[in-house]
Enzyme design. Structure first.
Site, mmCIF file in Angstrom:
data_model
loop_
_atom_site.group_PDB
_atom_site.id
_atom_site.type_symbol
_atom_site.label_atom_id
_atom_site.label_comp_id
_atom_site.label_asym_id
_atom_site.label_seq_id
_atom_site.Cartn_x
_atom_site.Cartn_y
_atom_site.Cartn_z
ATOM 1 N N TYR A 111 0.760 -1.037 0.034
ATOM 2 C CA TYR A 111 -0.057 0.110 0.192
ATOM 3 C C TYR A 111 0.850 1.167 0.097
ATOM 4 O O TYR A 111 0.772 2.152 -0.783
ATOM 5 C CB TYR A 111 -0.931 -0.090 1.192
ATOM 6 C CG TYR A 111 -1.746 1.214 1.309
ATOM 7 C CD1 TYR A 111 -2.996 1.213 0.331
ATOM 8 C CD2 TYR A 111 -1.872 2.104 2.031
ATOM 9 C CE1 TYR A 111 -4.057 2.055 0.392
ATOM 10 C CE2 TYR A 111 -2.799 3.182 1.893
ATOM 11 C CZ TYR A 111 -3.660 3.117 1.251
ATOM 12 O OH TYR A 111 -4.805 4.317 1.505
ATOM 13 N N LYS A 115 1.113 4.223 -2.933
ATOM 14 C CA LYS A 115 0.685 5.298 -2.655
ATOM 15 C C LYS A 115 1.760 6.416 -2.723
ATOM 16 O O LYS A 115 1.635 7.765 -3.393
ATOM 17 C CB LYS A 115 -0.058 5.594 -1.425
ATOM 18 C CG LYS A 115 -1.369 5.064 -1.121
ATOM 19 C CD LYS A 115 -2.509 5.419 -2.071
ATOM 20 C CE LYS A 115 -3.704 4.860 -1.986
ATOM 21 N NZ LYS A 115 -4.846 5.349 -2.833
#
Length: 206
Positions: A111, A115
């Site tokens: 993640y 990002k």
């Protein structure tokens, strides 16, 4: 959402499509007369230890969080630039990133990686598209209470882990993120491009 917009005197039409399938995205955009604002919001997370991340989980998260975000933005900007007065009118692309696009955290390696990629995409798009009248920014929220995340906060240990890392001492709301998006999409942010607005309650200030 369409009902709320209508209640406020606006008009909205919901178009359902799978953002991981470019042909569906292109078809949806083709049905629009024009496009001025994109909120690139689709994303997912599968929290797990780095050494236990499977190839399928890795592929799924990259496919949605990075590849789809890129292709949706590409298709949307092509649509925006069809407007003959775009340079004067202006357009906005708002990528939904995360505080995890600025920092790292255990059980969130993939993640965080995706990002961070969105933050880089924001800067590069902004530099390239500014001469054509399109601003590109990202918004980086902390943990937000939504129907999807609410069950996680029922775990007292997890909720404490989150709140202890937010100097303001609470989890964010959807309305607080929406207010930030509204600012970034509006003429009030006409000189804002290539940057990321943190809505993280101070998480990254420690």
């Amino acid at each position: 959402m369409a009902k709320h917009i209508a209640a406020a005197g606006g008009h909205a039409r919901i178009i359902v499509c799978d953002v991981t399938k470019p042909e569906q995205v292109n078809s949806a955009l083709a049905s629009l007369e024009r496009l001025d604002i994109l909120l690139n919001n689709a994303g997912m997370n599968i929290p797990e230890p780095f050494l236990e991340v499977s190839e399928s989980h890795l592929d799924d998260m990259i496919a949605l969080n990075v590849r789809a975000a890129f292709l949706v933005a590409q298709a949307a900007v092509r649509k925006m630039l069809q407007h003959p007065d775009r340079r004067k009118l202006g357009g906005s692309v708002i990528h939904v990133s995360s505080q995890m696009g600025r920092v790292g955290a255990e059980r969130r390696t993939v993640y965080c990686m995706t990002k961070h990629a969105i933050e880089g995409l924001t800067k590069a798009m902004a530099a390239e598209l500014a001469p054509r009248g399109v601003r590109v920014v990202s918004i980086a929220p902390t943990f937000i209470t939504t129907p999807l995340t609410a069950p996680f906060f029922e775990n007292a240990e997890f909720k404490k882990w989150v709140v202890d890392r937010i100097p303001l001492g609470r989890i964010g709301t959807v309305e607080e993120v929406a207010n930030a998006v509204l600012f970034l999409a509006s003429p009030a942010a006409s000189l804002v491009t290539g940057s990321s607005l943190l809505v993280d309650g101070g998480w990254t200030a420690w």
